[in-house]
Design a protein around this motif. Structure first.
Motif, mmCIF file in Angstrom:
data_model
loop_
_atom_site.group_PDB
_atom_site.id
_atom_site.type_symbol
_atom_site.label_atom_id
_atom_site.label_comp_id
_atom_site.label_asym_id
_atom_site.label_seq_id
_atom_site.Cartn_x
_atom_site.Cartn_y
_atom_site.Cartn_z
ATOM 1 N N UNK A 239 0.802 -1.216 0.000
ATOM 2 C CA UNK A 239 0.000 0.000 0.000
ATOM 3 C C UNK A 239 0.831 1.260 0.000
ATOM 4 N N UNK A 240 0.149 2.367 -0.116
ATOM 5 C CA UNK A 240 0.779 3.679 -0.045
ATOM 6 C C UNK A 240 -0.235 4.652 0.524
ATOM 7 N N UNK A 241 0.257 5.750 1.068
ATOM 8 C CA UNK A 241 -0.666 6.678 1.694
ATOM 9 C C UNK A 241 -0.069 8.062 1.881
ATOM 10 N N UNK A 242 -0.902 8.960 2.380
ATOM 11 C CA UNK A 242 -0.500 10.338 2.636
ATOM 12 C C UNK A 242 -1.023 10.757 3.999
ATOM 13 N N UNK A 243 -0.184 11.460 4.752
ATOM 14 C CA UNK A 243 -0.541 11.947 6.076
ATOM 15 C C UNK A 243 -0.714 13.462 6.019
ATOM 16 N N UNK A 244 -1.890 13.921 6.383
ATOM 17 C CA UNK A 244 -2.206 15.353 6.372
ATOM 18 C C UNK A 244 -2.373 15.817 7.814
#
Length: 302
Positions: A239-244
């Motif tokens: 998986x991959x993701x973004x943290x805001x």
């Protein structure tokens, strides 16, 4: 001679932005000074030991050019000490991470895409498996936020329509049914920072995990064909993701997409309308679950 002097002067000019070295001084340094477009002997007392920006002499190997007080000097290389660069300090701290996601899934695979099974007087068709919303909880740790190891628990359910056509003696007709399933997995893995976006305030990451996968299905088919079965296997997850950041220290909105694969080769019947089937193996229901997930949740780090 004039061309040689011009050539040396150009390199001497570069010395102002050259490598910083410590001049030790001394009578054995063969100190020269540029004067009237020529090199002349310079008194060792003219220069005190200290730091100077140096450039290697192209005309006379083994010597360095540098400037002091508006004048250009030349001295032997062994009269200088190279400064040791201090290693860049990186802030290290133990990071503990936790997150909870809600997820929606698209499930594909041998059985999930729908199938047909034909036997003596019985023909079974299924529709496409539709996954329902699920959830994931994750706990991780590491020596920096750029590399974390985690354990996670994921649970999702799905529904798949069945239609059974029976033509055995006096029993004829179509008998609809439904498979209600629950899939659970426990994975161990790691995640690491990967910079995808130009904005530093959004952290992006990739992850990989492997773990234990358990599938349980309630095949709600017309009597006496209904049964419950389960199977286990390994699961692979990428998986991959973004943290805001959400304004509070250590709190992030975590947007994640992932792909998981689990190949259940056979099911074991746990309960059935016909009790004689309990404990038997069901191989014609095997499936390779390919789940594409879109996961949104909260993550915190301390």
């Amino acid at each position: 001679m004039t061309l040689v002097w011009l050539f040396l002067s150009l390199f001497a000019a570069k010395a102002q932005s050259g490598e910083l070295k410590r001049y030790e001084g001394g009578s054995g340094c063969e100190l020269k000074k540029g004067q009237n477009r020529a090199w002349v002997d310079a008194s060792p007392e003219e220069l005190s030991p200290g730091l100077y920006a140096t450039t290697p002499s192209q005309a006379l190997p083994g010597t360095l050019l540098f400037r002091h007080g508006g004048a250009t000097y030349r001295a032997r290389t062994d009269c200088f000490e190279t400064l040791k660069k201090k290693p860049k300090k990186t802030a290290t701290r133990t990071v503990i991470m936790g997150s909870v996601h809600g997820l929606v899934s698209l499930v594909k695979g041998t059985q999930a895409n729908g199938f047909t099974i034909e036997g003596d007087g019985i023909r079974t068709e299924s529709g496409t498996m539709t996954a329902k919303p699920g959830y994931r909880a994750r706990l991780g740790f590491g020596k920096s936020e750029d590399l974390l190891f985690f354990v996670q628990y994921t649970r999702w359910s799905a529904e798949q329509p069945y239609d059974r056509e029976i033509n055995i003696g006096a029993v004829t007709g179509n008998f609809p049914g439904t498979l209600l399933s629950v899939s659970q997995s426990v994975d161990l893995g790691g995640m690491f920072t990967v910079k995808y976006l130009p904005w530093d305030w959004i952290r992006t990451y990739a992850e990989v995990g492997i773990g234990y996968f358990h599938f349980s299905g309630d095949f709600r088919l017309p009597y006496p064909f209904g049964f419950k079965a389960s199977g286990t296997t390994f699961e692979f997850n990428f998986g991959t993701g973004a943290l805001i950041p959400l304004g509070l220290k250590g709190l992030f909105l975590d947007l994640n997409v992932d792909f998981s694969y689990a190949d259940v080769s056979e099911f074991t019947v746990d309960a059935a309308d016909l009790s004689v089937l309990v404990g038997s193996k069901v191989e014609d229901r095997k499936t390779d679950f390919q789940r594409f997930g879109l996961n949104l949740g909260l993550r915190f780090e301390i």
